[in-house]
Write an enzyme that holds these catalytic residues in place. Structure first.
Site, mmCIF file in Angstrom:
data_model
loop_
_atom_site.group_PDB
_atom_site.id
_atom_site.type_symbol
_atom_site.label_atom_id
_atom_site.label_comp_id
_atom_site.label_asym_id
_atom_site.label_seq_id
_atom_site.Cartn_x
_atom_site.Cartn_y
_atom_site.Cartn_z
ATOM 1 N N GLY A 241 0.838 -1.199 0.000
ATOM 2 C CA GLY A 241 0.000 0.000 0.000
ATOM 3 C C GLY A 241 0.866 1.239 0.000
ATOM 4 O O GLY A 241 2.015 1.211 -0.450
ATOM 5 N N SER A 242 0.316 2.319 0.534
ATOM 6 C CA SER A 242 1.016 3.603 0.486
ATOM 7 C C SER A 242 2.195 3.627 1.456
ATOM 8 O O SER A 242 2.244 2.864 2.425
ATOM 9 C CB SER A 242 0.032 4.710 0.863
ATOM 10 O OG SER A 242 -0.504 4.424 2.142
ATOM 11 N N GLY A 246 2.946 2.045 5.286
ATOM 12 C CA GLY A 246 4.176 1.339 5.658
ATOM 13 C C GLY A 246 4.872 1.966 6.852
ATOM 14 O O GLY A 246 5.423 1.273 7.704
ATOM 15 N N GLU A 263 5.739 -3.357 0.615
ATOM 16 C CA GLU A 263 5.660 -3.022 -0.822
ATOM 17 C C GLU A 263 4.865 -1.732 -0.922
ATOM 18 O O GLU A 263 3.643 -1.745 -0.914
ATOM 19 C CB GLU A 263 4.944 -4.130 -1.599
ATOM 20 C CG GLU A 263 5.667 -5.457 -1.618
ATOM 21 C CD GLU A 263 6.871 -5.468 -2.546
ATOM 22 O OE1 GLU A 263 7.172 -4.449 -3.198
ATOM 23 O OE2 GLU A 263 7.531 -6.521 -2.606
ATOM 24 N N CYS A 297 1.431 0.772 -8.836
ATOM 25 C CA CYS A 297 2.596 1.194 -8.057
ATOM 26 C C CYS A 297 3.764 1.457 -8.995
ATOM 27 O O CYS A 297 4.624 2.281 -8.705
ATOM 28 C CB CYS A 297 2.947 0.135 -7.019
ATOM 29 S SG CYS A 297 3.084 -1.504 -7.722
HETATM 30 P P1 NAD Z 1 -3.455 2.259 1.407
HETATM 31 O O1 NAD Z 1 -2.128 2.446 2.047
HETATM 32 O O2 NAD Z 1 -4.490 3.299 1.636
HETATM 33 O O3 NAD Z 1 -4.106 0.869 1.902
HETATM 34 C C1 NAD Z 1 -3.470 -0.366 1.674
HETATM 35 C C2 NAD Z 1 -3.966 -1.391 2.682
HETATM 36 O O4 NAD Z 1 -3.445 -1.071 3.976
HETATM 37 C C3 NAD Z 1 -5.477 -1.427 2.856
HETATM 38 O O5 NAD Z 1 -5.875 -2.770 3.011
HETATM 39 C C4 NAD Z 1 -5.702 -0.647 4.142
HETATM 40 O O6 NAD Z 1 -6.885 -0.988 4.823
HETATM 41 C C5 NAD Z 1 -4.477 -1.055 4.941
HETATM 42 N N1 NAD Z 1 -4.022 -0.113 5.970
HETATM 43 C C6 NAD Z 1 -3.927 1.234 5.878
HETATM 44 N N2 NAD Z 1 -3.384 1.745 7.007
HETATM 45 C C7 NAD Z 1 -3.134 0.693 7.826
HETATM 46 C C8 NAD Z 1 -2.584 0.562 9.133
HETATM 47 N N3 NAD Z 1 -2.186 1.627 9.829
HETATM 48 N N4 NAD Z 1 -2.465 -0.677 9.680
HETATM 49 C C9 NAD Z 1 -2.857 -1.772 8.976
HETATM 50 N N5 NAD Z 1 -3.398 -1.717 7.734
HETATM 51 C C10 NAD Z 1 -3.534 -0.491 7.174
HETATM 52 O O7 NAD Z 1 -3.187 2.068 -0.169
HETATM 53 P P2 NAD Z 1 -4.219 2.007 -1.380
HETATM 54 O O8 NAD Z 1 -4.769 3.373 -1.626
HETATM 55 O O9 NAD Z 1 -5.170 0.865 -1.227
HETATM 56 O O10 NAD Z 1 -3.232 1.604 -2.600
HETATM 57 C C11 NAD Z 1 -2.440 2.500 -3.296
HETATM 58 C C12 NAD Z 1 -1.015 2.526 -2.773
HETATM 59 O O11 NAD Z 1 -0.458 1.211 -2.754
HETATM 60 C C13 NAD Z 1 -0.077 3.331 -3.667
HETATM 61 O O12 NAD Z 1 0.788 4.089 -2.854
HETATM 62 C C14 NAD Z 1 0.690 2.261 -4.428
HETATM 63 O O13 NAD Z 1 1.952 2.696 -4.923
HETATM 64 C C15 NAD Z 1 0.819 1.204 -3.391
HETATM 65 N N6 NAD Z 1 1.082 -0.109 -3.979
HETATM 66 C C16 NAD Z 1 2.349 -0.610 -3.902
HETATM 67 C C17 NAD Z 1 2.645 -1.823 -4.500
HETATM 68 C C18 NAD Z 1 4.037 -2.388 -4.464
HETATM 69 O O14 NAD Z 1 4.179 -3.573 -4.742
HETATM 70 N N7 NAD Z 1 5.064 -1.622 -4.137
HETATM 71 C C19 NAD Z 1 1.630 -2.560 -5.147
HETATM 72 C C20 NAD Z 1 0.352 -2.030 -5.195
HETATM 73 C C21 NAD Z 1 0.092 -0.797 -4.602
#
Ligand code: NAD
Length: 509
Positions: A241-242, A246, A263, A297
């Site tokens: 995720g974002s 992370g 990731e 991503c």
């Molecule tokens: P997001 O960070 O908003 O959410 C991702 C996941 O994390 C969701 O399931 C969310 O519920 C969970 N989450 C959020 N905060 C959390 C916390 N504090 N504790 C536990 N879980 C938590 O991301 P998004 O908007 O769904 O996706 C887009 C982002 O993901 C972009 O930044 C993109 O670059 C990244 N991404 C990275 C990769 C990679 O492999 N590097 C792949 C796909 C997406």
């Protein structure tokens, strides 16, 4: 830019129901959150989140299943993943429909995502016979020194909306053959896709006689994810995720001495050298910058172009952008579907306003589209923006189709610009000059986890390890030897000499 008519709510609901029924999913109805579609912005079904008590029970059940699963021979564990791959082949269209409905991906990309799941299943089946360790030369006579690999226990998978199924399968297929159980917390924006994936794996488990609890699904928002992050029974948290997410997850897992595999966001760039094949480069650039409406991503966000060719390249790109068909992911002519939400569109428009305030010039795109046809949805024209230097918003990941064009004079300058951002996921160079290509791939070149020549930044194959450096988190998933992140190694010394020789010639008793 051309545009296509949108399906209505009845079409989307019906298509989702057909896919859910074919796969045998019963929806957990409730009032906690909605399954929505960015295609119209409508809510499709009201759903119930997993409670904290249920989440705790799910981790306990997965942990208990792990105890039998770890002693199942790895090639037999591979049978479960093989069956999952077969079911995904059978239901490829159904799963792709739900990905298109929930994430807004055009259907060919949604089908590609399911193909990627099938590919990682094939890979993991082979891997189930290749979880090897090394034998090391011992300094003592009559001793054997070796390493062996063991599963970690429960692997928690937290995934993002933009690859709602593939990221789960990369983690799950590999984690399962390694002997772990998996508990998955998908994005709250893609619950239907996660329900069908989970159901297909449950069917596969029944078909091959594996314990169903080797995989459990938790539905809900980040609060549910936080339960997984905090649970000491979860040996590895693999979180996609974002970078913001992370930053929260990494330290919490580390504080309990768990492992995390992160990731996170990217700010990917391609360098275009004067020797590049421009026909090939344009095709690679447009797919990488505009595919999945700029919500990968690995999306190309910065284009670093040699000053000599910037004018013809920009002219051709502008022309290609003007012709991009924007609209329904279910129309086979569409190349640009919706952004995930109106919030994402607002972020895009804020980023464009910031870059203009910093002197950037929008060459094409950036406007909202289909506002009357779908007022609650967020369709945007991909934007191409010429910038003088790399500052402000250009250094950030805006999860939308904005491509910033920068210019360079020397390759050293291009590589310095390329690496001068906080993120380090994917990169590429378009060149026919072998020396330039090799420098770009060398340790003086790209600082990213993925570095390509004569292709764009997105669309990785599962055979290689996937992941990035710096604020992208340092994790590696999918192919190559990424499996080691899902296991722990033990160093084994076996003494068959009949006497006791201490290492380093130590004399004791
Ligand atoms: P997001 O960070 O908003 O959410 C991702 C996941 O994390 C969701 O399931 C969310 O519920 C969970 N989450 C959020 N905060 C959390 C916390 N504090 N504790 C536990 N879980 C938590 O991301 P998004 O908007 O769904 O996706 C887009 C982002 O993901 C972009 O930044 C993109 O670059 C990244 N991404 C990275 C990769 C990679 O492999 N590097 C792949 C796909 C997406």
């Amino acid at each position: 830019m051309a545009q296509h008519s949108l399906p209505d709510l009845a079409f989307l609901t019906n298509r989702a129901q057909v896919a859910l029924q074919r796969i045998g999913v019963t929806l957990p109805r409730g009032t906690d959150f909605y399954a929505r579609s960015p295609i119209t912005g409508d809510s499709l079904f009201a759903l119930r989140s997993t409670t904290s008590v249920e989440a705790d029970q799910a981790v306990a059940a997965a942990h208990s299943a792990f105890r039998t699963w770890r002693s199942t021979p790895a090639p037999r564990r591979g049978e479960l993943v093989r069956r999952l791959g077969e079911l995904l082949r059978e239901h490829k269209g159904d799963v792709a429909d739900l990905i298109a409905i929930e994430a807004g991906k055009i259907r060919s990309e949604a089908l590609g995502e399911v193909q990627e799941m099938i590919d990682i299943c094939d890979f993991a089946v082979g891997l189930s016979r290749q979880l090897y360790g090394r034998t090391i030369a011992s300094e003592r006579p009559g001793h054997r020194l070796a390493e062996s690999w063991h599963p970690l226990g429960v692997v928690g998978v937290i995934s993002a909306f933009n690859f709602p199924a593939a990221v789960w399968s990369w983690n799950t297929a590999v984690a399962l053959v390694c002997g772990n159980a998996v508990v998955w917390k998908p994005s709250e924006r893609t619950p239907l896709t996660s329900l069908v994936c989970s159901q297909l794996l449950a069917r596969a488990a029944d078909d091959v006689g594996a314990p169903r609890d080797v995989h459990r699904l938790l539905l809900g928002d980040r609060m549910v994810g936080e339960i997984l992050v905090a649970d000491p029974r979860v040996g590895l948290v693999s979180a996609t995720g974002s970078t913001r997410m992370g930053r929260e997850v990494g330290p919490r897992v580390a504080a309990r001495f768990g492992r995390s595999l992160l990731e996170l966001g990217g700010n990917n760039a391609s360098i275009v050298s004067p020797s590049a094949d421009l026909d090939l480069a344009i095709r690679g650039i447009v797919f990488a910058a505009v595919g999945t409406a700029g919500q990968r991503c690995t999306t190309l966000r910065r284009l670093i172009v040699h000053r000599e060719i910037v004018a013809p390249l920009v002219a051709r790109l502008t022309d290609a952008y003007r012709k991009l068909p924007i609209g329904s992911p279910f129309d086979e002519n569409t190349r640009v579907g919706p952004l995930i939400s109106t919030g994402a569109l607002e972020n895009m428009q804020r980023a464009l306003a910031r870059v203009q305030a910093d002197g950037g010039k929008i060459l094409v795109g950036g406007s909202r589209r289909l506002t009357e046809a779908a007022p609650q949805a967020a369709y945007a024209e991909p934007a191409l923006v010429l910038v003088d230097d790399q500052k402000g918003v250009v250094r950030e990941e805006t999860f939308a189709p904005i491509l910033y064009v920068l210019t360079y004079n020397t390759l050293d300058e291009a590589i310095a610009l390329h690496n001068d951002v906080p993120q380090g996921l994917s990169s590429s160079i378009f060149t026919r000059n072998q020396e330039e290509a090799e420098v770009f791939l060398s340790s003086e070149g790209s600082d990213c986890g993925i570095a390509n020549v004569n292709i764009g930044t997105s669309g990785a194959e599962i055979g290689g390890a996937f992941g990035g450096e710096k604020e992208t988190g340092g994790g590696r998933e999918s192919g190559s030897d990424a499996w080691r992140a899902y296991m722990r190694s033990a160093t084994n010394t076996v003494n068959y000499s009949g006497g006791l020789t201490l290492a380093q010639n130590v004399n004791f008793l």
